[in-house]
Enzyme design. Structure first.
Site, short mmCIF file in Angstrom:
data_model
loop_
_atom_site.label_atom_id
_atom_site.label_comp_id
_atom_site.label_asym_id
_atom_site.label_seq_id
_atom_site.Cartn_x
_atom_site.Cartn_y
_atom_site.Cartn_z
N PRO A 253 23.34 8.78 -50.67
CA PRO A 253 22.00 8.89 -51.26
C PRO A 253 21.35 10.25 -50.95
O PRO A 253 21.82 10.94 -50.04
CB PRO A 253 21.23 7.75 -50.58
N THR B 55 18.92 11.04 -49.34
CA THR B 55 18.45 11.14 -47.95
C THR B 55 19.59 11.08 -46.95
O THR B 55 19.36 10.98 -45.74
CB THR B 55 17.50 9.96 -47.65
N SER B 56 20.83 11.13 -47.41
CA SER B 56 22.00 10.81 -46.58
C SER B 56 22.17 11.72 -45.37
O SER B 56 22.20 12.95 -45.48
CB SER B 56 23.24 10.91 -47.48
N ASN B 57 22.34 11.08 -44.21
CA ASN B 57 22.74 11.81 -43.00
C ASN B 57 24.20 12.23 -43.11
O ASN B 57 24.58 13.30 -42.65
CB ASN B 57 22.62 10.90 -41.76
#
Ligand SMILES: Cc1ncc(COP(=O)(O)O)c(C=O)c1O
Length: 344
Positions: free
Chosen positions: A81, A83-85
């Protein structure tokens, strides 16, 4: 209980690995919070893992990129996504190793990128955004992201790393965390329970594999952070299936059914969806900050901590038991969200 430290060490030693993190990460006791919950509570601080802004991906990527390098990869393609780490840390790891990196991000890119998205750009990844409701993705949007990823792999010849790096070659990452803990604890294993957030599953699977390889009697409680409906749509893998896949690939000398280790996959019914906070998760984030001075992230660790509090309240965590909480990182999202915090 005899702990088979050397069996675990021998299972990991021959696997290709690159160096990305700073090990060992700290192991700390949370005295006040533990006393309030009625358990002996410890935390493994993998938010201090030393790659980019820290987190669980450093351990997994050491093995995943180790095999990619051994296979001669010059570039990688991955997805997650916006926002992915995971995609941010893969971008950082790729730069450490001099690899090119393409990331396919589902969602909507804000006009001014913040948090992980800004960092992914900073690490020089080629960013491809594809529309998606990340809390409740449709099958069509998921398929479009997969097609775009497949096209990029075909065009660039890059090594494909699935979302969360969830593939058999990432399972050794968290098995190595169990070995690290045993080395920190002089070969003794004191914990009855290990609580961790479940996103794509390879962190909990790795912990389970490490416990099983070392013959440790303990239960991993893997707390899902997405809604049940969304998990069904992206075919979320059970930690058991992932561990079995790694056992088959690496021919590890263990049988899960005969192992004293257990893994419970917890999919809370009230979970609203990926990235959507709940009252309980917001409370958990504040509680760790105010009672112990540690930061959680809103998407993963705050939800896992909230479920840990619920388990202590309703007796699923026995009173007096020794509980290890794995802090898996995610702090760029905390930083991006703190402007919403108000005094209370
Ligand atoms: C901060 C953080 N914690 C936990 C997880 C969950 O790990 P896994 O995907 O291995 O279940 C992730 C990624 O998905 C993450 O970024």
């Amino acid at each position: 209980m005899t702990v088979h430290v050397e069996r675990l060490r021998a299972a990991l030693a021959p696997l290709p690995r690159v160096s990305l993190g700073t090990w060992p990460t700290p192991l700390v006791r949370l005295e006040r919070l533990g006393a309030a919950l009625g358990v002996e509570l410890w935390m493994k601080r993998d938010e201090c893992s030393g790659l980019a802004m820290g987190g669980n991906k450093a351990r997994k990527l050491e093995f995943v990129l180790g095999s990619a390098r051994a296979a001669g990869a010059r570039s990688v393609v991955t997805a997650g996504p916006v926002t992915s780490n995971h995609t941010m840390m893969t971008a950082a790891a790729a730069r450490r190793l001099g690899l090119d990196c393409h990331v396919v991000l589902g969602g909507r890119a804000p006009d001014t990128p913040t948090g992980n998205l800004a960092l992914t750009h900073l690490f020089g990844a080629h960013v491809h955004v594809t529309p998606m409701d990340t809390a409740d993705p449709s099958r069509g949007d998921l398929a479009a992201a997969q097609q775009l990823s497949a096209r990029l792999v075909a065009e660039t010849g890059g090594c494909w790393i699935p979302p969360g790096a969830t593939m058999p070659s990432s399972v050794p990452g968290y098995a190595s965390a169990i070995l690290e803990l045993l080395d920190q604890l002089d070969g003794e294993w004191p914990f009855d329970e290990v609580v961790v957030a479940y996103g794509t599953g390879s962190t909990s699977a790795g912990l389970y594999a490490g416990l099983a390889l070392a013959g440790i009697r303990a239960t991993v409680r893997a707390v899902a952070v997405s809604s049940r409906a969304a998990m069904a749509r992206f075919d979320a893998a059970s930690p058991n299936d992932l561990v079995q896949a790694a056992i088959d690939v690496y021919r590890w000398p263990i049988e899960l059914a005969a192992s004293p280790a257990r893994c419970e996959w917890i999919r809370p019914e009230r979970e609203p969806g990926y990235g959507l906070p709940t009252g309980a998760s917001q409370d958990a984030l504040r509680r760790l900050a105010r009672e112990e001075g540690y930061l959680l992230d809103p998407t993963y660790t705050a939800k896992a901590a909230a479920e840990m509090f619920a388990m202590a309240r309703d007796g699923r965590l026995r009173r007096g038991s020794r509980v290890l909480f794995i802090h898996t990182g995610g702090l760029p999202t905390t930083a991006a969200a703190t402007h919403q915090e108000s005094p209370s």
